[in-house]
Structures are given as C-alpha cells and as structure tokens.
Write an enzyme that holds these catalytic residues in place. Structure first.
Site, PDB file in Angstrom:
ATOM      1  N   LYS A 150      -7.428  21.332  -3.556  1.00  0.00           N
ATOM      2  CA  LYS A 150      -6.438  21.972  -4.431  1.00  0.00           C
ATOM      3  C   LYS A 150      -5.753  20.929  -5.315  1.00  0.00           C
ATOM      4  O   LYS A 150      -5.608  21.127  -6.520  1.00  0.00           O
ATOM      5  CB  LYS A 150      -5.395  22.741  -3.604  1.00  0.00           C
ATOM      6  CG  LYS A 150      -4.393  23.429  -4.525  1.00  0.00           C
ATOM      7  CD  LYS A 150      -3.176  24.034  -3.859  1.00  0.00           C
ATOM      8  CE  LYS A 150      -2.144  24.368  -4.919  1.00  0.00           C
ATOM      9  NZ  LYS A 150      -0.838  24.776  -4.413  1.00  0.00           N
ATOM     10  N   HIS A 209      -3.389  22.885 -11.448  1.00  0.00           N
ATOM     11  CA  HIS A 209      -2.493  22.710 -12.589  1.00  0.00           C
ATOM     12  C   HIS A 209      -1.586  21.485 -12.409  1.00  0.00           C
ATOM     13  O   HIS A 209      -1.513  20.619 -13.255  1.00  0.00           O
ATOM     14  CB  HIS A 209      -1.656  23.988 -12.737  1.00  0.00           C
ATOM     15  CG  HIS A 209      -1.151  24.525 -11.420  1.00  0.00           C
ATOM     16  ND1 HIS A 209      -2.009  24.957 -10.432  1.00  0.00           N
ATOM     17  CD2 HIS A 209       0.092  24.615 -10.895  1.00  0.00           C
ATOM     18  CE1 HIS A 209      -1.305  25.319  -9.373  1.00  0.00           C
ATOM     19  NE2 HIS A 209      -0.028  25.113  -9.624  1.00  0.00           N
ATOM     20  N   ASP A 256       7.713  21.962 -14.525  1.00  0.00           N
ATOM     21  CA  ASP A 256       7.929  23.382 -14.332  1.00  0.00           C
ATOM     22  C   ASP A 256       6.567  24.062 -14.327  1.00  0.00           C
ATOM     23  O   ASP A 256       5.658  23.637 -15.049  1.00  0.00           O
ATOM     24  CB  ASP A 256       8.820  23.964 -15.427  1.00  0.00           C
ATOM     25  CG  ASP A 256       9.440  25.282 -14.981  1.00  0.00           C
ATOM     26  OD1 ASP A 256      10.123  25.301 -13.946  1.00  0.00           O
ATOM     27  OD2 ASP A 256       9.234  26.308 -15.664  1.00  0.00           O
ATOM     28  N   SER A 258      13.723  15.998  -9.194  1.00  0.00           N
ATOM     29  CA  SER A 258      13.307  16.777  -8.027  1.00  0.00           C
ATOM     30  C   SER A 258      13.956  16.157  -6.800  1.00  0.00           C
ATOM     31  O   SER A 258      14.342  14.981  -6.825  1.00  0.00           O
ATOM     32  CB  SER A 258      11.783  16.689  -7.906  1.00  0.00           C
ATOM     33  OG  SER A 258      11.354  17.164  -6.657  1.00  0.00           O
ATOM     34  N   PHE A 277       1.408  27.358  -0.793  1.00  0.00           N
ATOM     35  CA  PHE A 277       2.674  28.085  -0.917  1.00  0.00           C
ATOM     36  C   PHE A 277       2.578  29.052  -2.100  1.00  0.00           C
ATOM     37  O   PHE A 277       1.549  29.109  -2.781  1.00  0.00           O
ATOM     38  CB  PHE A 277       3.839  27.101  -1.120  1.00  0.00           C
ATOM     39  CG  PHE A 277       3.792  26.388  -2.449  1.00  0.00           C
ATOM     40  CD1 PHE A 277       2.928  25.329  -2.666  1.00  0.00           C
ATOM     41  CD2 PHE A 277       4.598  26.801  -3.507  1.00  0.00           C
ATOM     42  CE1 PHE A 277       2.867  24.692  -3.893  1.00  0.00           C
ATOM     43  CE2 PHE A 277       4.549  26.157  -4.741  1.00  0.00           C
ATOM     44  CZ  PHE A 277       3.681  25.105  -4.928  1.00  0.00           C
TER      45      PHE A 277
END
Ligand code: IMP
Length: 192
Positions: A171, A176, A68, A7, A148
């Site tokens: 969050k 996830h 991903d 990344s 986002f």
C-alpha cells in the site's frame, strides 16, 4: 535545517524522517508549541494543505509542509473529496463513512474512484505542491482489516485486493500518500 511537518502523528513523522537527507530535521506541531487546531476550512484538498502549511509558516515562522487527502468518487462528482473524514457526520467514523458511500453507490454502475493527497511545502520563501493519486474502484462490500479510513472498500487498479487486504508495504508503495511523499523526498534530495 529544521522543517515542520504540520502533524502530530509520530509514526508518519518518523517514517518520512527516515527517508529524508540527514541535513533535514523534522519537527512536529507539538515540538514548536502549536497545540491549537489548525483550520481546515478550504473547499478543496489543495486549499486545505495550503491553509495548514501557511498557518504554521505565518504564525510560527518555520518552513513547513502539510498534507491533505480525500477520496474522489466519479459517479458522485468527486465526493466525498475534501469532506472524506466527516462524510457521514462530525463523529468522523470510518464505518459510518463507508456505509454511507456504499449506500450512495448502490444505484450507480460506475464505481471508479481515486485517492488524492496533496503535500504543500513552504521552503526558502517559495511554495511547492506535490500530488499523489491512486486510481481504483469502490468494492461492493468491505474486505480486510489493515489500514484505516476507506481502505476496506478501495481496490487499487491492477490488484484483486482492497487496500485493507494488501501488505502495508505494498500500500505504501502505490498509495496516493506514498507517491506524494516520494515526490517530496526527491525534491529535498535534489535540493541538497
Ligand atoms: P487526511 O487528510 O490524511 O486526514 O485524510 C482525510 C480522510 O481521508 C481520512 O479521515 C480518511 O477517511 C480518508 N483517507 C485518507 N487517506 C486514506 C487512506 O490511505 N486510506 C483510506 N482512507 C484514507
């Protein structure tokens, strides 16, 4: 020990670095001189995370992890899934993607959905997969301006707010990505 996170998102890298044991030093793609776009051509979220991690390990020789993520909507047979970023087209617009999803769901009763993140880690010659899932539903309208992507239309189970309305700390704890990262951190803590 140096490990590449496939990344260039400095915030993500810094955030994970702070949670890792001190013996592990994260490097970005830029740090190893990888400036090309890594192919994400697999048909599944797992497949893309594996492609990215393997690309770095095979081409640059580093231990590496890659993530991903996709949004899987039950009434749409798991779509947009691996295509979440470009659901409404190559412009990769979050607004267009949300509008398309709301239109697709306008005739459906079942609004269940889940975000799934897979982190693939290539480490000491072995491959490990860590999965994080956040279950919830797609709201009728957009609410909130934090976060986002699909955050304004995703309401996690057990909450009355969308991801875009919840505090970022909340969050991160239930998301996830947060769950998959926690599994990765636990792996390293147990390994060292
Ligand atoms: P990526 O694999 O992290 O690049 O995520 C792929 C796409 O999934 C993003 O472009 C977003 O559209 C969507 N996405 C991933 N994570 C989130 C999230 O936490 N909230 C909302 N959308 C997300």
């Amino acid at each position: 020990m140096k490990i590449v996170f496939a990344s260039n998102n400095k915030n993500k890298i810094q955030e994970i670095q702070q949670l890792l044991p001190e013996t592990i030093q994260l490097m970005s793609l830029e740090d190893i001189g990888c400036f090309e776009e890594i192919p994400e051509t697999a048909a599944t979220i797992e497949g893309n995370a594996i492609l990215k991690a393997d690309y770095v390990t095979q081409k640059y020789g580093y231990d590496c992890f890659a993530d991903d993520t996709g949004l899987e909507v039950t009434a749409l047979n798991g779509e947009p899934g691996v295509y979440s970023a470009r659901y409404a087209g190559e412009q990769r617009s979050a607004e267009d993607n949300m509008n398309k999803l709301l239109t697709e769901l306008s005739t459906k009763n079942n609004r269940q959905a889940q975000f799934k993140t897979v982190i693939t880690l290539n480490y000491k010659g072995e491959q490990h997969l860590f999965t994080g899932i956040a279950k919830g539903s797609i709201t009728a309208n957009k609410s909130g301006d934090k976060g986002f992507g699909y955050d304004p239309i995703f309401q996690p189970n057990g909450y009355n707010e969308t991801f875009a309305e919840l505090p970022i700390e909340t969050k991160n704890r239930i998301s996830h990505r947060g769950i998959a990262v926690q599994k990765l951190i636990s792996f390293f803590k147990n390994d060292n």
